[in-house]
Design a protein around this motif. Structure first.
Motif, PDB file in Angstrom:
ATOM      1  N   UNK A 166       0.686  -1.164  -0.080  1.00  0.00           N
ATOM      2  CA  UNK A 166       0.153   0.229  -0.025  1.00  0.00           C
ATOM      3  C   UNK A 166       0.653   1.323   0.071  1.00  0.00           C
ATOM      4  N   UNK A 167       1.996   1.246   0.186  1.00  0.00           N
ATOM      5  CA  UNK A 167       3.070   2.501   0.654  1.00  0.00           C
ATOM      6  C   UNK A 167       2.749   3.300  -0.765  1.00  0.00           C
ATOM      7  N   UNK A 168       3.261   2.845  -1.934  1.00  0.00           N
ATOM      8  CA  UNK A 168       3.383   3.862  -3.072  1.00  0.00           C
ATOM      9  C   UNK A 168       1.947   4.442  -3.463  1.00  0.00           C
ATOM     10  N   UNK A 169       0.920   3.682  -3.505  1.00  0.00           N
ATOM     11  CA  UNK A 169      -0.446   3.948  -3.779  1.00  0.00           C
ATOM     12  C   UNK A 169      -1.200   4.734  -2.652  1.00  0.00           C
ATOM     13  N   UNK A 170      -0.509   4.693  -1.370  1.00  0.00           N
ATOM     14  CA  UNK A 170      -1.074   5.372  -0.348  1.00  0.00           C
ATOM     15  C   UNK A 170      -0.470   7.040  -0.584  1.00  0.00           C
ATOM     16  N   UNK A 171       0.807   6.910  -1.082  1.00  0.00           N
ATOM     17  CA  UNK A 171       1.465   8.270  -1.251  1.00  0.00           C
ATOM     18  C   UNK A 171       0.514   8.975  -2.343  1.00  0.00           C
ATOM     19  N   UNK A 172       0.206   8.177  -3.377  1.00  0.00           N
ATOM     20  CA  UNK A 172      -0.487   8.835  -4.672  1.00  0.00           C
ATOM     21  C   UNK A 172      -1.625   9.643  -4.024  1.00  0.00           C
TER      22      UNK A 172
END
Length: 541
Positions: free
Chosen positions: A116-122
């Motif tokens: 989830x980390x990259x998608x959460x940043x987006x």
């Protein structure tokens, strides 16, 4: 509570997602809503600042100093809403942010992953820095199926679920190619594009189809059937003769109506009077002028997108058509090439970087000065005009720019220190290239009695900058004795912002980029005045 519209593209690039987003924003504004537009770019660069203009097009700069995608220029020109740093994000920025958090230990020892980390940043980007806007229109760069874009598609898929149908809408822009030999439009590429989008969990509720030929009802029903849509949600997007006709065209096809229907909004019809007036002036001018643009990136006209539009806006203000002759500055370094400027009514030398073609720009400025042709130098174009005046009028034959080496007289030099608000910015030759220029909005004080003061009508102005080199203030006295007036300076009087020739019909150079603030319904005063001077020049030829 803001509603979110996500615009994706398929089949091929350059279909016009930026224009679609901008036009939709303008239509929602015309219905009384407050809008904000954003661009999610999948490339790995942190920003487009170090990209070649001939690959990516122009770099659009916001008031707060962000180097962004050129689509933000479309957004501003169509809505008048100033862009911000928070309105453009790239994969490079997202991954930089995630990696910085990992290094600080923010993830508490977790394995850092795209989900989830990259998608959460987006998602943080999409949902962040929102005021009281009714709609946030988010354009996702690239095309469905691009490997770089997958994290962005996954992020907006998640947002669609989290926000719910009442706050999220997916629009997909695609192509209906016309096969001339068969005499028909082909729907299969669109079907495959929608299928690709559905495979990542996104079902578009509105389909915008770019096409050269009208879509008949049979084809519309076929597209709707195969793409799981209502026929009314298949929006025809025919080519138009002016980009400013796009809002009216989309409205007549029902794009904004479908958006309102999706969100259950019963609101008034949009008032498109302003856009109709702009298009009428574009289509029915009283005359025509020719402007020679002497640049180094003319192989891709999108390198000067805002400039071209600002010239059009100047034509709208003067009710004339502006024909642009794009001229590679290198040709003017050859004997006899200056003849290419014989029939133009105005000469504009735009911004740029590097030595290639610089002597050609200097010759173009000299031609304009000697032949009394209206001249407009922007950023690098101002610097080259000052070097030409220093060589020809002020007695400095060795005048040049330290950008190209070590000239005898560094009329233009590296900008090493300047003030931004309460902070002093410093740079040197070893600074990184990306994001280290003088960027964003800065104030300028205009000189009493100057031409630019008459043009602006106010003594203090604010304009956007993007440059690393500056005219050397130490040569001001000698240059002014030769007839070149420093008519605009930074508030501390240290940085030359505007120069002009008093004994010339119209000769102005500016260190900033006025084209970035020009709009069809509010043309920039410098472009309005420049085209007016070109109209007067045309009457003399």
């Amino acid at each position: 509570m803001a509603r979110f519209i996500f615009i994706t593209g398929g089949v091929v690039s350059s279909l016009g997602k930026g224009l679609c987003s901008a036009a939709l924003g303008a239509l929602l504004q015309a219905r009384g809503f407050k809008v904000r537009l954003r661009k999610l770019d999948p490339y790995l660069n942190v920003d487009p600042g170090t990209m070649s203009p001939t690959q990516h097009g122009e770099v659009y700069v916001t008031d707060d100093g962000a180097e962004t995608d050129l689509d933000l220029g479309h957004y501003e020109r169509f809505t008048g809403v100033p862009g911000r740093k928070s309105d453009n994000v790239t994969t490079g920025q997202i991954y930089s942010k995630v990696i910085a958090r990992e290094r600080r230990g923010d993830y508490l020892g977790a394995t850092v992953q795209v989900i989830p980390h990259v998608t959460d940043a987006i998602k943080e980007f999409v949902l962040g820095d929102i005021d009281d806007e009714d709609f946030i229109v988010c354009e996702i760069g690239g095309t469905v199926g691009d490997i770089e874009g997958l994290p962005f598609l996954e992020a907006i898929r998640q947002l669609g679920n989290e926000l719910g149908r009442e706050r999220a809408l997916f629009i997909h822009l695609t192509l209906l190619p016309y096969i001339k030999t068969a005499g028909e439009l082909k729907t299969k590429p669109t079907q495959h594009s929608v299928k690709e989008l559905q495979s990542v969990g996104i079902r578009p509720e509105v389909l915008v189809c770019r096409t050269e030929q009208p879509i008949d009802e049979g084809e519309r029903r076929k597209i709707a059937l195969f793409c799981n849509l209502r026929p009314e949600a298949v929006i025809q997007a025919l080519d138009v003769d002016s980009i400013y006709a796009v809002p009216r065209a989309y409205h007549e096809e029902g794009l904004d109506t479908e958006v309102c229907r999706h969100f259950g909004l019963d609101v008034k019809e949009p008032d498109l009077t302003v856009w109709d007036g702009v298009v009428e002036r574009v289509r029915q001018p009283d005359g025509e002028v020719t402007i020679g643009v002497v640049g180094k990136y003319t192989s891709l006209i999108d390198s000067y997108k805002s400039l071209a539009e600002a010239l059009t806006h100047g034509g709208i203000a003067n009710n004339v058509k502006v024909k642009i002759n794009w001229l590679d500055s290198e040709i003017f370094e050859e004997d006899g090439a200056i003849q290419h400027l014989e029939d133009v009514h105005g000469i504009l030398v735009p911004g740029g970087f590097g030595e290639r073609g610089s002597e050609g720009k200097i010759k173009a400025a000299g031609f304009a000065r000697e032949r009394q042709v209206p001249y407009f130098g922007i950023c690098f174009g101002m610097q080259m005009a000052v070097i030409e005046a220093a060589r020809s009028l002020a007695g400095f034959p060795g005048a040049g720019s330290s950008e190209f080496g070590t000239p005898k007289d560094p009329i233009v030099g590296l900008l090493t220190e300047w003030t931004r608000g309460n902070r002093v910015e410093r740079r040197d030759n070893d600074s990184e290239l990306g994001g280290t220029m003088r960027l964003g909005a800065y104030s300028c004080i205009l000189r009493d009695g100057s031409r630019v003061l008459d043009i602006y009508g106010e003594r203090e102005i604010t304009e956007r900058h993007r440059h690393r080199y500056e005219v050397n203030i130490n040569y001001r006295e000698a240059l002014e004795r030769s007839g070149l007036t420093f008519s605009g300076l930074s508030p501390d009087g240290e940085l030359p912002e505007i120069v002009e020739l008093a004994d010339h019909p119209w000769f102005i150079g500016v260190q900033f980029h006025p084209e970035l603030k020009s709009k069809p319904f509010d043309p920039h005063p410098l472009f309005t005045a420049f085209i007016k001077a070109a109209v007067e020049q045309s009457r003399l030829m």
